[in-house]
Enzyme design. Structure first.
Site, PDB file in Angstrom:
ATOM      1  N   HIS A   1       0.663  -1.298   0.356  1.00 60.71           N
ATOM      2  CA  HIS A   1      -0.374  -0.079   0.173  1.00 60.71           C
ATOM      3  C   HIS A   1       0.956   1.279   0.056  1.00 60.71           C
ATOM      4  CE1 HIS A   1      -3.331  -2.435   2.341  1.00 60.71           C
ATOM      5  NE2 HIS A   1      -3.523  -2.264   1.201  1.00 60.71           N
TER       6      HIS A   1
ATOM      7  N   LYS B   1     -17.235  -6.536   8.581  1.00 65.08           N
ATOM      8  CA  LYS B   1     -15.913  -7.583   8.388  1.00 65.08           C
ATOM      9  C   LYS B   1     -15.199  -7.227  10.156  1.00 65.08           C
ATOM     10  CE  LYS B   1     -13.730  -7.159   4.376  1.00 65.08           C
ATOM     11  NZ  LYS B   1     -12.566  -6.817   3.529  1.00 65.08           N
TER      12      LYS B   1
ATOM     13  N   ARG C   1      -1.688  -5.831  -7.679  1.00 69.78           N
ATOM     14  CA  ARG C   1      -0.607  -7.202  -7.390  1.00 69.78           C
ATOM     15  C   ARG C   1      -0.652  -7.912  -8.352  1.00 69.78           C
ATOM     16  NH1 ARG C   1      -2.843  -7.813  -1.884  1.00 69.78           N
ATOM     17  NH2 ARG C   1      -4.610  -8.107  -3.274  1.00 69.78           N
TER      18      ARG C   1
ATOM     19  N   SER D   1      -3.214  -7.778   3.367  1.00 76.91           N
ATOM     20  CA  SER D   1      -2.721  -7.450   4.794  1.00 76.91           C
ATOM     21  C   SER D   1      -3.345  -9.031   5.116  1.00 76.91           C
ATOM     22  CB  SER D   1      -3.994  -6.405   5.056  1.00 76.91           C
ATOM     23  OG  SER D   1      -3.823  -5.514   4.234  1.00 76.91           O
TER      24      SER D   1
HETATM   25  O1  PNS Z   1      -9.133  -3.286   0.666  1.00 79.50           O
HETATM   26  P1  PNS Z   1     -10.328  -3.873  -0.387  1.00 79.50           P
HETATM   27  O2  PNS Z   1     -10.755  -4.118   0.914  1.00 79.50           O
HETATM   28  O3  PNS Z   1      -9.975  -4.516  -1.112  1.00 79.50           O
HETATM   29  O4  PNS Z   1     -11.364  -2.720  -0.608  1.00 79.50           O
HETATM   30  C1  PNS Z   1     -12.103  -2.723  -1.228  1.00 79.50           C
HETATM   31  C2  PNS Z   1     -13.322  -1.281  -1.284  1.00 79.50           C
HETATM   32  C3  PNS Z   1     -13.212  -0.372   0.045  1.00 79.50           C
HETATM   33  C4  PNS Z   1     -12.664  -0.220  -2.559  1.00 79.50           C
HETATM   34  C5  PNS Z   1     -14.931  -1.589  -1.752  1.00 79.50           C
HETATM   35  O5  PNS Z   1     -14.806  -2.623  -1.062  1.00 79.50           O
HETATM   36  C6  PNS Z   1     -15.387  -0.096  -1.374  1.00 79.50           C
HETATM   37  O6  PNS Z   1     -15.388   0.557  -2.772  1.00 79.50           O
HETATM   38  N1  PNS Z   1     -16.556  -0.759  -1.081  1.00 79.50           N
HETATM   39  C7  PNS Z   1     -17.036   0.281  -0.198  1.00 79.50           C
HETATM   40  C8  PNS Z   1     -18.328   0.575  -0.663  1.00 79.50           C
HETATM   41  C9  PNS Z   1     -19.011   0.255  -2.739  1.00 79.50           C
HETATM   42  O7  PNS Z   1     -18.864   1.512  -3.500  1.00 79.50           O
HETATM   43  N2  PNS Z   1     -19.482  -0.843  -3.412  1.00 79.50           N
HETATM   44  C10 PNS Z   1     -19.040  -0.746  -5.127  1.00 79.50           C
HETATM   45  C11 PNS Z   1     -18.123  -0.585  -5.140  1.00 79.50           C
HETATM   46  S1  PNS Z   1     -18.079  -1.313  -7.130  1.00 79.50           S
END
Ligand code: PNS
Length: 164
Positions: free
Chosen positions: A17, A41, A90, A128
């Site tokens: 990150h 979560k 990645r 993570s």
């Molecule tokens: O670090 P992560 O868990 O891979 O991040 C995922 C994240 C936070 C980018 C994604 O879950 C997100 O954008 N969540 C917010 C809700 C949302 O907008 N969902 C629709 C996405 S297409």
């Protein structure tokens, strides 16, 4: 001013990150590290801890801001008047889910562009989830996470040892 949002769970922040954020600061005027408040979560690090960690690591970088968000990412991005979402890629295995998210976000908000960035090769296998697993089983995570993350992980482990 080119403002980008780098969203994620950051539970915890890894050197992968950090690498993406540093690359982002070279492309954009400002990058907002936006930590998702995810009620479903059960994170290892509280929201406050995750914010503190990113702040500490980037305390010398005025063009890195840390914030939290809930709800739709595109709504947060619009609220911050940003027009770029940064995501790290990645490996090919990341691609499918990221592609779906990027296209869904584009449908929801056509003016927002998702920019994928590759971390340095030595971080391509870090996540993570793996950091937490390896550390909890006694493995070495030095060099894969910022020092503050390593010491916070150790604090948590000591706290757990006292309870049991
Ligand atoms: O670090 P992560 O868990 O891979 O991040 C995922 C994240 C936070 C980018 C994604 O879950 C997100 O954008 N969540 C917010 C809700 C949302 O907008 N969902 C629709 C996405 S297409």
């Amino acid at each position: 001013m080119k403002l980008a949002v780098y969203p994620g769970s950051f539970d915890p922040l890894t050197n992968g990150h950090v690498d993406i954020i540093e690359r982002g600061t070279r492309l954009f005027d400002k990058i907002i590290v936006a930590i998702l408040v995810n009620v479903e979560k059960s994170p290892l690090f509280s929201m406050q801890e995750r914010v503190e960690i990113v702040r500490e690591v980037f305390k010398g970088s005025p063009n890195v801001e840390v914030d939290t968000f809930e709800g739709l990412l595109v709504d947060y991005v619009a609220g911050r008047k940003a027009d770029v979402i940064v995501r790290g890629l990645r490996a090919l295995s990341d691609f499918e889910a990221e592609f779906q998210m990027a296209l869904m976000n584009r449908r929801l908000s056509p003016h927002v562009e998702t920019v994928f960035m590759m971390p340095a090769e030595q971080y391509t296998y870090i996540s993570s989830r793996l950091i937490k697993e390896v550390f909890s089983l006694g493995g070495q995570v030095r060099g894969l996470v910022p020092e503050i993350v390593e010491s916070r992980l150790r604090e948590k482990q000591r706290g757990k040892a006292h309870v049991s």
